[in-house]
Design an enzyme around this catalytic site. Structure first.
Site, PDB file in Angstrom:
ATOM      1  N   SER A 124       1.772  -5.333   3.297  1.00 33.33           N
ATOM      2  CA  SER A 124       3.177  -5.007   3.487  1.00 33.33           C
ATOM      3  C   SER A 124       4.390  -5.805   2.715  1.00 33.33           C
ATOM      4  O   SER A 124       5.386  -6.277   3.148  1.00 33.33           O
ATOM      5  CB  SER A 124       3.532  -5.052   4.857  1.00 33.33           C
ATOM      6  OG  SER A 124       2.864  -6.287   5.423  1.00 33.33           O
TER       7      SER A 124
ATOM      8  N   SER B 195       1.359  -9.870  10.791  1.00 34.12           N
ATOM      9  CA  SER B 195       0.827  -8.949   9.921  1.00 34.12           C
ATOM     10  C   SER B 195      -0.742  -8.901  10.206  1.00 34.12           C
ATOM     11  O   SER B 195      -1.235  -9.863   9.637  1.00 34.12           O
ATOM     12  CB  SER B 195       1.112  -9.030   8.406  1.00 34.12           C
ATOM     13  OG  SER B 195       0.243  -8.370   7.486  1.00 34.12           O
ATOM     14  N   SER B 196      -1.243  -7.739  10.734  1.00 30.72           N
ATOM     15  CA  SER B 196      -2.835  -7.894  11.029  1.00 30.72           C
ATOM     16  C   SER B 196      -3.575  -7.867   9.659  1.00 30.72           C
ATOM     17  O   SER B 196      -4.471  -8.967   9.631  1.00 30.72           O
ATOM     18  CB  SER B 196      -3.178  -6.654  11.867  1.00 30.72           C
ATOM     19  OG  SER B 196      -4.609  -6.458  12.078  1.00 30.72           O
ATOM     20  N   ASN B 197      -3.309  -7.304   8.752  1.00 26.94           N
ATOM     21  CA  ASN B 197      -3.949  -7.190   7.560  1.00 26.94           C
ATOM     22  C   ASN B 197      -3.853  -8.343   6.859  1.00 26.94           C
ATOM     23  O   ASN B 197      -4.914  -8.760   6.161  1.00 26.94           O
ATOM     24  CB  ASN B 197      -3.878  -6.088   6.659  1.00 26.94           C
ATOM     25  CG  ASN B 197      -2.598  -6.016   6.049  1.00 26.94           C
ATOM     26  OD1 ASN B 197      -2.322  -6.689   4.866  1.00 26.94           O
ATOM     27  ND2 ASN B 197      -1.271  -5.541   6.375  1.00 26.94           N
TER      28      ASN B 197
ATOM     29  N   CYS C 232       0.853  -1.010   0.097  1.00 24.29           N
ATOM     30  CA  CYS C 232      -0.149  -0.190   0.030  1.00 24.29           C
ATOM     31  C   CYS C 232       0.799   1.227  -0.018  1.00 24.29           C
ATOM     32  O   CYS C 232       2.022   1.128   0.169  1.00 24.29           O
ATOM     33  CB  CYS C 232      -1.037  -0.084   1.237  1.00 24.29           C
ATOM     34  SG  CYS C 232      -0.086   0.073   2.842  1.00 24.29           S
TER      35      CYS C 232
ATOM     36  N   CYS D 102       2.371   5.914   8.828  1.00 18.32           N
ATOM     37  CA  CYS D 102       1.732   6.156   7.766  1.00 18.32           C
ATOM     38  C   CYS D 102       0.422   7.071   7.984  1.00 18.32           C
ATOM     39  O   CYS D 102       0.022   7.384   8.913  1.00 18.32           O
ATOM     40  CB  CYS D 102       0.791   4.796   7.577  1.00 18.32           C
ATOM     41  SG  CYS D 102      -0.655   4.849   6.246  1.00 18.32           S
TER      42      CYS D 102
ATOM     43  N   CYS E   5      -8.212   1.612   6.455  1.00 17.86           N
ATOM     44  CA  CYS E   5      -7.447   2.134   5.378  1.00 17.86           C
ATOM     45  C   CYS E   5      -7.978   1.641   4.115  1.00 17.86           C
ATOM     46  O   CYS E   5      -8.324   0.411   3.838  1.00 17.86           O
ATOM     47  CB  CYS E   5      -5.928   2.057   5.584  1.00 17.86           C
ATOM     48  SG  CYS E   5      -5.270   0.495   4.597  1.00 17.86           S
TER      49      CYS E   5
ATOM     50  N   HIS F  85       5.146  -5.087   8.901  1.00 18.81           N
ATOM     51  CA  HIS F  85       5.314  -6.291   9.299  1.00 18.81           C
ATOM     52  C   HIS F  85       5.406  -7.549   8.180  1.00 18.81           C
ATOM     53  O   HIS F  85       4.579  -7.975   7.677  1.00 18.81           O
ATOM     54  CB  HIS F  85       4.029  -6.651  10.255  1.00 18.81           C
ATOM     55  CG  HIS F  85       3.921  -5.991  11.617  1.00 18.81           C
ATOM     56  ND1 HIS F  85       2.467  -5.965  11.890  1.00 18.81           N
ATOM     57  CD2 HIS F  85       4.997  -5.734  12.373  1.00 18.81           C
ATOM     58  CE1 HIS F  85       2.774  -5.305  13.394  1.00 18.81           C
ATOM     59  NE2 HIS F  85       4.183  -5.334  13.380  1.00 18.81           N
TER      60      HIS F  85
ATOM     61  N   GLU G 211       0.262  -0.496  16.337  1.00 16.78           N
ATOM     62  CA  GLU G 211      -0.581   0.537  15.879  1.00 16.78           C
ATOM     63  C   GLU G 211      -1.811   0.895  17.059  1.00 16.78           C
ATOM     64  O   GLU G 211      -1.606   2.022  17.512  1.00 16.78           O
ATOM     65  CB  GLU G 211      -1.525   0.341  14.739  1.00 16.78           C
ATOM     66  CG  GLU G 211      -2.202   1.643  14.506  1.00 16.78           C
ATOM     67  CD  GLU G 211      -3.167   1.056  12.972  1.00 16.78           C
ATOM     68  OE1 GLU G 211      -4.193   1.966  12.945  1.00 16.78           O
ATOM     69  OE2 GLU G 211      -2.784   0.070  12.261  1.00 16.78           O
TER      70      GLU G 211
END
Length: 335
Positions: free
Chosen positions: A273, A228-230, A18, A102, A200, A47, A132
């Site tokens: 990421s 990595s959460s996303n 991103c 970010c 986001c 991450h 975060e």
């Protein structure tokens, strides 16, 4: 004789980097190029294991605590953002800083400060312990309480139900977040929503693509790291969309061939990421096993970019040396 089922790959678009991640990674590379090694980075810049290892080879040094950075050096704050106390730690440690947070995370930080100044109770939807969440909570610790999913709503208590607002971690599942918001609104009908969605654009776009792809996939492979959460959310979204199974891998060699048994369609995507080179390696691995037909599942165009941190336009090595000299420090370089 029955023909073998067609083997194909559905490749999600958008996927991977991103704008915020791209900005943070380039910021580390530019700092190393501009100031030379070492460049200390507080926490992983993003991450992703591959990205971190690659930057370490170039001279980045990743630390978990500001106190680990020798005075007179440069420290960069990761894309996840940090609490104000971390900036204070850097100042006490005589460090020059680069803030690679970010801009979308910064937006949430500013919302937290604004609502705290207006004396709201702030309900931060997110996962406990995530960097975060720690950074956002640190902006207004006396006003913020964490809500970790719909099941946590029963534990929430506020001072004044007419002055309650929700904010969220930017990398969550959109559906789960709105489920939490709905539960909060049932408990607090006067709940205020942030001026704009905190999750986001990239997180949402990748989830939408996976929903469409997952519905037609027997197996979904998400490239991304376990912290990595996303990326983890993409695995969950794929299963909810109808994929028979979904797995998270850092590298192609982590894929188990047993996962392919009875599979004709493999969906492939990557977290925000993840550099695309890792996805290409997964596609090569699948092609070697007969999955050569690749179809793009495109659900959005992305054109957002963010400018690099303003600190990269200054001589930070000189600033760091001056900080040490002004306070009578030793000026240890740590190199």
């Amino acid at each position: 004789m029955t023909a073998s089922p067609r083997r194909r790959v559905l490749l999600a678009a958008p996927r991977g980097y991103c704008a915020g991640v791209d900005r943070a990674v380039i910021a580390v590379e530019k700092a190393l190029e501009q100031y030379g090694a070492p460049i200390y980075v507080r926490h992983e810049i993003v991450h992703n294991k591959y990205v971190v290892q690659t930057l370490e080879k170039k001279g980045a040094v990743f630390v978990e605590r500001t106190e680990e950075v020798p005075e007179g050096n440069i420290v960069m704050f990761s894309a996840h953002g940090v609490a104000p106390v971390v900036h204070e730690e850097a100042e006490r440690g005589r460090l020059a800083t680069i803030d690679a947070t970010c801009p979308l995370v910064t937006k949430v930080h500013k919302e937290a400060v604004r609502y705290a100044n207006e004396d709201y109770d702030i309900l931060l939807i997110g996962h406990e312990g995530h960097e975060e969440v720690i950074g956002t909570s640190g902006e207004a610790p006396d006003h913020i309480q964490l809500v970790d999913g719909p099941e946590d709503v029963a534990n929430v208590e506020v001072r004044d139900p007419s002055k309650v607002v929700w904010l969220s971690q930017t990398t969550l599942s959109v559906d789960e977040t709105m489920e939490t918001v709905d539960a909060l609104k049932t408990k607090f009908p006067g709940l205020v929503s942030p001026p704009s969605d905190d999750i986001c654009y990239a997180t949402q776009n990748r989830q939408v693509a996976v929903k469409q792809m997952g519905a037609d996939s027997d197996l979904v492979i998400v490239v991304g790291s376990r912290n990595s959460s996303n990326s983890k959310r993409l695995v969950e979204v794929a299963k909810l969309a109808g994929a028979r199974e979904a797995y998270l891998v850092d590298f192609a060699d982590e894929i188990d061939e047993a996962w392919l048994e009875g599979v004709s369609t493999v969906g492939v995507t990557s977290g925000a990421s993840v550099p695309d080179v890792l996805v290409e390696q997964v596609l090569e691995w699948l092609a070697e096993r007969g999955y050569r037909d690749v179809e793009i599942v495109k659900t959005a165009e992305e054109s957002i970019t963010f400018s690099l941190p303003k600190e990269l336009r200054r001589d930070l090595r000189e600033e760091a040396a001056n900080l040490v000299a002004e306070r009578g420090g030793s000026g240890a370089s740590g190199e």
